[in-house]
Motif scaffolding. Sequence first.
Motif, short mmCIF file in Angstrom:
data_model
loop_
_atom_site.label_atom_id
_atom_site.label_comp_id
_atom_site.label_asym_id
_atom_site.label_seq_id
_atom_site.Cartn_x
_atom_site.Cartn_y
_atom_site.Cartn_z
N LEU A 153 0.83 -1.20 0.00
CA LEU A 153 0.00 0.00 0.00
C LEU A 153 0.87 1.25 0.00
N ALA A 188 -6.26 10.28 1.31
CA ALA A 188 -6.35 8.83 1.19
C ALA A 188 -5.24 8.15 1.99
N LEU A 242 -6.08 8.10 5.65
CA LEU A 242 -7.15 7.17 6.00
C LEU A 242 -6.71 5.71 5.93
N LEU A 243 -5.63 5.42 5.18
CA LEU A 243 -5.26 4.02 4.94
C LEU A 243 -3.91 3.61 5.51
N LEU A 244 -3.03 4.58 5.79
CA LEU A 244 -1.70 4.25 6.27
C LEU A 244 -1.50 4.77 7.69
N ARG A 258 -7.41 10.28 13.66
CA ARG A 258 -7.77 8.88 13.35
C ARG A 258 -7.34 7.94 14.46
N ASP A 274 -11.96 2.42 11.50
CA ASP A 274 -12.15 2.35 10.04
C ASP A 274 -13.62 2.29 9.65
N VAL A 291 -14.13 7.71 9.10
CA VAL A 291 -13.59 8.20 7.83
C VAL A 291 -14.12 9.60 7.52
N ALA A 345 -11.24 4.48 0.96
CA ALA A 345 -10.91 4.02 2.30
C ALA A 345 -11.85 2.90 2.76
N TYR A 360 -11.18 -0.65 1.09
CA TYR A 360 -9.93 -1.38 1.32
C TYR A 360 -10.15 -2.64 2.16
N ILE A 410 -6.18 -4.07 -1.86
CA ILE A 410 -5.56 -3.05 -2.69
C ILE A 410 -6.25 -2.90 -4.04
N VAL A 462 -8.68 -0.13 -3.64
CA VAL A 462 -7.98 1.16 -3.63
C VAL A 462 -7.60 1.57 -5.05
#
Length: 587
Positions: free
Chosen positions: A54, A87, A90-92, A139, A151, A156, A211, A214, A219, A222
Amino acid sequence: MAAEKAAERGLPGARRRTVDLLRGGRTLGVAACVALAAGAIRFQGLNDPAILPLFVFFVGLSILSVVLPASGPRGQRVGLIPAVGLAAVLLLPPIVALLPLLLANTAYAFSREMRVSRRAAYERGVYLLLAMLVGGLLRVALAAHTLVAADSALQVMLVSLCYGGVYAGGRLLGLGRHAQARGTVKRHAWRGWRLEVATLAVTTPVVVVMALSYAPMGIAGVAGAAALLGMLVVVAHFGFEVGLMREQVRAMEKISALTVAQTSPNKVIERFLHLSADLVSCDRAEFWLTNDAETRLERLSLSTGRSEVAAGETASVRFGEGLVGRVADRKEPILVRDATRDPRRTEGEQIRPSAPSHSLLLMPLVAGNETMGVVQFERDEPGQFTPRDLSRVRALASQAAATIANVRTHQDVYNQAVTDSLTGLYNRRHMQAVLLDERRRAQRYGHPLSVIMLDVDGFKGYNDTYGHVQGDVLLKMLADLLRENVRSVDSVGRFGGEEFIVLMPETPAMEAHFTAERLRTAVESTVFPGFAEDPELLVFKTISLGVATFPEDTDDTQELVTLADNALYRAKRGGRNQTVRAGSEAA
């Protein structure tokens, strides 16, 4: 770059320290990337097999978002880097999320040649970093709160709102440095901020979908949402192109709407520069108009109300000379990456010799096979104009050139109809029309109107002695003397042969008499040429004048001219070289 550094050496201490700080920002950016990478590997699990793919994906997406933006209206750039930053938040993990965007933004700043562009990139990076930090911390805090599921859609949305507010607010605060800037810079800055905020608002729902997809799709979900972001960029690009075409059509309609009989070349050029500001983004614009002889181009200083118009000293260049002359002679546009380094530019074309590097777009305005002029657009950074900018303004330039040509043709025809070809004064027919208009105005407002009729004494003998060619020279010199010795509101015309007429609005009989005497004295003291082959031969001539005034002498237009003419001939019979008023006898 050498010129820029030389200019920086002459800066005051405070400004020089600012420049040094900006240069230090490069090292700071690299150091921050290294520190964040080390922290991500040590504390955020960047070596985690679930996070690493990711992370790599976002590195590539961040770079694409920087180097492949859509072209916005008036040359602005519509980039997705704020959306990609959201993004990543929100994902990492928080620290890992910062790396791709910071790396891409720093690389973009390194690629900029101008200090202004680098500073703008650094400022964007600072506010992007701040928004991502705040969003990442929120977050983490929400994930630790039992009321909000990790999540989840609510988490989000809250993080997205916080991120967008911090980023937009920070960029808005950054506009404060443009508060005292000139109008063009301020408009560009505000327009760019509004476009960036609108882009973030439109792309945020897609990022939210990215988000939320995922967890169930991995992925692949995404990547699908990222493809949707790319489609938004494509749609925006073609939407801007359609909008541009509409602006081009509207601009051409407005140029075509100018009435040839009620305008001038300068008004057409002013309207053209005003309309072109909607098509080409520039910091300054100027226009070089071809003179009547069509051998030189003269710089005009006009105001467009949109972009700043370069106001310099009056200057001119020959066809084929310098950048402007080359464009006019070859009838082909030129894009100049950095005008300060271009050896083709002459001193006469320099507007601000101490200016930093700037790029130019020069477009000829050609009608038929004749160059009407050259328009020059400037940006305060090198390499800012592209062939797309040429295509934006080319059609409008062609329409403006045709309108200028039509205006000039109309003016030539009009001048031939109302002026005397020998002296350049108004002819008898036009003077009769002016007399009718002035008489109506004088009667309406109760003002006097005076007429002076004058004739060259012994003109037939002069022609017989020195020839008709020298007689024409004398009449031209006399016309110039008359123009120089009357007011701008007065009208001077050739009535026929060696007889001239002067109309003087709002002038009583006594003042008209004084003016006639001034004309008589000026002619009496002027040396006229004799034989063409004997330039040392000096000839003096005199004139006789008659004056009549409305309504003191008559209230009839034709009779007013007749009375002035009769007074003129009484002056001739009374010995010449004198002024006689209607109703009086010669001295």
